[in-house]
Scaffold this motif. Structure first.
Motif, PDB file in Angstrom:
ATOM      1  N   LEU A  46      21.609   3.048  -4.531  1.00 24.84           N
ATOM      2  CA  LEU A  46      21.039   1.705  -4.610  1.00 24.84           C
ATOM      3  C   LEU A  46      20.508   1.411  -6.004  1.00 24.84           C
ATOM      4  O   LEU A  46      20.746   0.335  -6.540  1.00 24.84           O
ATOM      5  N   VAL A  47      19.781   2.371  -6.569  1.00 26.16           N
ATOM      6  CA  VAL A  47      19.208   2.172  -7.894  1.00 26.16           C
ATOM      7  C   VAL A  47      20.323   1.850  -8.883  1.00 26.16           C
ATOM      8  O   VAL A  47      20.192   0.954  -9.712  1.00 26.16           O
ATOM      9  N   GLU A  48      21.448   2.553  -8.769  1.00 28.51           N
ATOM     10  CA  GLU A  48      22.575   2.277  -9.662  1.00 28.51           C
ATOM     11  C   GLU A  48      23.200   0.926  -9.371  1.00 28.51           C
ATOM     12  O   GLU A  48      23.473   0.149 -10.274  1.00 28.51           O
ATOM     13  N   GLU A  49      23.450   0.649  -8.089  1.00 33.06           N
ATOM     14  CA  GLU A  49      24.075  -0.617  -7.676  1.00 33.06           C
ATOM     15  C   GLU A  49      23.247  -1.827  -8.101  1.00 33.06           C
ATOM     16  O   GLU A  49      23.779  -2.861  -8.485  1.00 33.06           O
ATOM     17  N   LEU A  50      21.942  -1.710  -7.972  1.00 32.62           N
ATOM     18  CA  LEU A  50      21.072  -2.861  -8.183  1.00 32.62           C
ATOM     19  C   LEU A  50      20.496  -2.945  -9.585  1.00 32.62           C
ATOM     20  O   LEU A  50      19.649  -3.781  -9.860  1.00 32.62           O
ATOM     21  N   TYR A  51      20.972  -2.091 -10.443  1.00 32.35           N
ATOM     22  CA  TYR A  51      20.519  -2.095 -11.832  1.00 32.35           C
ATOM     23  C   TYR A  51      20.761  -3.482 -12.421  1.00 32.35           C
ATOM     24  O   TYR A  51      21.830  -4.061 -12.233  1.00 32.35           O
ATOM     25  N   ARG A  69       8.177   0.775   1.679  1.00 31.90           N
ATOM     26  CA  ARG A  69       7.769  -0.018   0.514  1.00 31.90           C
ATOM     27  C   ARG A  69       7.294   0.900  -0.622  1.00 31.90           C
ATOM     28  O   ARG A  69       7.641   0.701  -1.775  1.00 31.90           O
ATOM     29  N   LYS A  70       6.502   1.915  -0.268  1.00 25.87           N
ATOM     30  CA  LYS A  70       6.012   2.869  -1.275  1.00 25.87           C
ATOM     31  C   LYS A  70       7.180   3.576  -1.956  1.00 25.87           C
ATOM     32  O   LYS A  70       7.204   3.750  -3.167  1.00 25.87           O
ATOM     33  N   GLN A  71       8.144   3.984  -1.140  1.00 25.48           N
ATOM     34  CA  GLN A  71       9.328   4.682  -1.638  1.00 25.48           C
ATOM     35  C   GLN A  71      10.116   3.772  -2.593  1.00 25.48           C
ATOM     36  O   GLN A  71      10.503   4.181  -3.681  1.00 25.48           O
ATOM     37  N   LEU A  72      10.311   2.533  -2.173  1.00 21.70           N
ATOM     38  CA  LEU A  72      11.081   1.584  -2.974  1.00 21.70           C
ATOM     39  C   LEU A  72      10.323   1.196  -4.249  1.00 21.70           C
ATOM     40  O   LEU A  72      10.934   0.943  -5.281  1.00 21.70           O
ATOM     41  N   LYS A  73       8.997   1.161  -4.159  1.00 20.52           N
ATOM     42  CA  LYS A  73       8.170   0.808  -5.310  1.00 20.52           C
ATOM     43  C   LYS A  73       8.374   1.808  -6.442  1.00 20.52           C
ATOM     44  O   LYS A  73       8.404   1.441  -7.612  1.00 20.52           O
ATOM     45  N   ARG A  74       8.511   3.076  -6.075  1.00 25.84           N
ATOM     46  CA  ARG A  74       8.749   4.115  -7.087  1.00 25.84           C
ATOM     47  C   ARG A  74      10.100   3.941  -7.756  1.00 25.84           C
ATOM     48  O   ARG A  74      10.234   4.088  -8.962  1.00 25.84           O
ATOM     49  N   GLU A  75      11.115   3.634  -6.946  1.00 29.39           N
ATOM     50  CA  GLU A  75      12.485   3.539  -7.467  1.00 29.39           C
ATOM     51  C   GLU A  75      12.767   2.203  -8.156  1.00 29.39           C
ATOM     52  O   GLU A  75      13.599   2.120  -9.032  1.00 29.39           O
ATOM     53  N   PHE A  76      12.112   1.159  -7.686  1.00 28.14           N
ATOM     54  CA  PHE A  76      12.315  -0.178  -8.250  1.00 28.14           C
ATOM     55  C   PHE A  76      10.980  -0.737  -8.730  1.00 28.14           C
ATOM     56  O   PHE A  76      10.424  -1.632  -8.110  1.00 28.14           O
ATOM     57  N   PRO A  77      10.469  -0.207  -9.834  1.00 27.70           N
ATOM     58  CA  PRO A  77       9.146  -0.661 -10.286  1.00 27.70           C
ATOM     59  C   PRO A  77       9.088  -2.155 -10.600  1.00 27.70           C
ATOM     60  O   PRO A  77       8.031  -2.762 -10.503  1.00 27.70           O
ATOM     61  N   ALA A  78      10.221  -2.743 -10.937  1.00 30.81           N
ATOM     62  CA  ALA A  78      10.224  -4.168 -11.288  1.00 30.81           C
ATOM     63  C   ALA A  78      10.468  -5.075 -10.083  1.00 30.81           C
ATOM     64  O   ALA A  78      10.474  -6.298 -10.213  1.00 30.81           O
ATOM     65  N   ALA A  79      10.677  -4.493  -8.924  1.00 31.19           N
ATOM     66  CA  ALA A  79      10.991  -5.292  -7.732  1.00 31.19           C
ATOM     67  C   ALA A  79       9.837  -6.212  -7.368  1.00 31.19           C
ATOM     68  O   ALA A  79       8.673  -5.923  -7.635  1.00 31.19           O
ATOM     69  N   ILE A  80      10.188  -7.328  -6.753  1.00 32.59           N
ATOM     70  CA  ILE A  80       9.190  -8.286  -6.297  1.00 32.59           C
ATOM     71  C   ILE A  80       8.956  -8.018  -4.814  1.00 32.59           C
ATOM     72  O   ILE A  80       9.905  -7.992  -4.024  1.00 32.59           O
ATOM     73  N   HIS A  81       7.707  -7.786  -4.471  1.00 27.22           N
ATOM     74  CA  HIS A  81       7.382  -7.466  -3.079  1.00 27.22           C
ATOM     75  C   HIS A  81       6.985  -8.719  -2.313  1.00 27.22           C
ATOM     76  O   HIS A  81       6.104  -9.456  -2.736  1.00 27.22           O
ATOM     77  N   LEU A  82       7.667  -8.937  -1.202  1.00 25.17           N
ATOM     78  CA  LEU A  82       7.372 -10.078  -0.340  1.00 25.17           C
ATOM     79  C   LEU A  82       6.749  -9.541   0.940  1.00 25.17           C
ATOM     80  O   LEU A  82       7.198  -8.531   1.471  1.00 25.17           O
TER      81      LEU A  82
END
Length: 115
Positions: A46-51, A69-82
């Motif tokens: 996912l990290v590669e696909e969504l780069y 969410r915690k897991q994704l926060k680490r991998e996607f620090p720039a992600a917007i959390h809804l």
């Protein structure tokens, strides 16, 4: 530009969440299901696909959602959390109007009838 590359990606937990979000959005958005938990391998893919894409994280307001969410926060620090209001807890059971407002506030086009 002219290319319809999906630049916005919403990560949700389950199929029902995906269907619910799909129903409300107008933007050509890619909706990715994690099916609750996500393996490290899949996460790396996912990290590669969504780069270089705009990643939005919309998961349930419960224990498993918070963990994901915690897991994704680490991998996607720039992600917007809804966040779905705690009274609804789940993305799939939240009223369409509520979801539409959350998504619209995040600059994702939604169908006007849900606003």
């Amino acid at each position: 530009m002219g290319d319809v590359l999906m630049e916005k990606v919403i990560i949700v937990e389950g199929k029902t969440d995906k269907m619910k979000v799909k129903e409300v959005v107008m933007d050509p958005v890619d909706i990715v299901c994690t099916n609750g938990t996500i393996s490290i391998t899949r996460l790396d893919e996912l990290v590669e696909e969504l780069y270089e894409k705009d990643v939005y994280i919309l998961v349930d307001s419960d224990e498993s959602g918070d963990k994901l969410r915690k897991q994704l926060k680490r991998e996607f620090p720039a992600a917007i959390h809804l966040y779905v209001d705690k009274t609804y807890r789940e993305v799939a059971t939240a009223p369409s109007h509520h979801l539409a407002v959350i998504l619209q506030n995040a600059n994702i086009d939604v169908k006007v009838k849900y606003l």
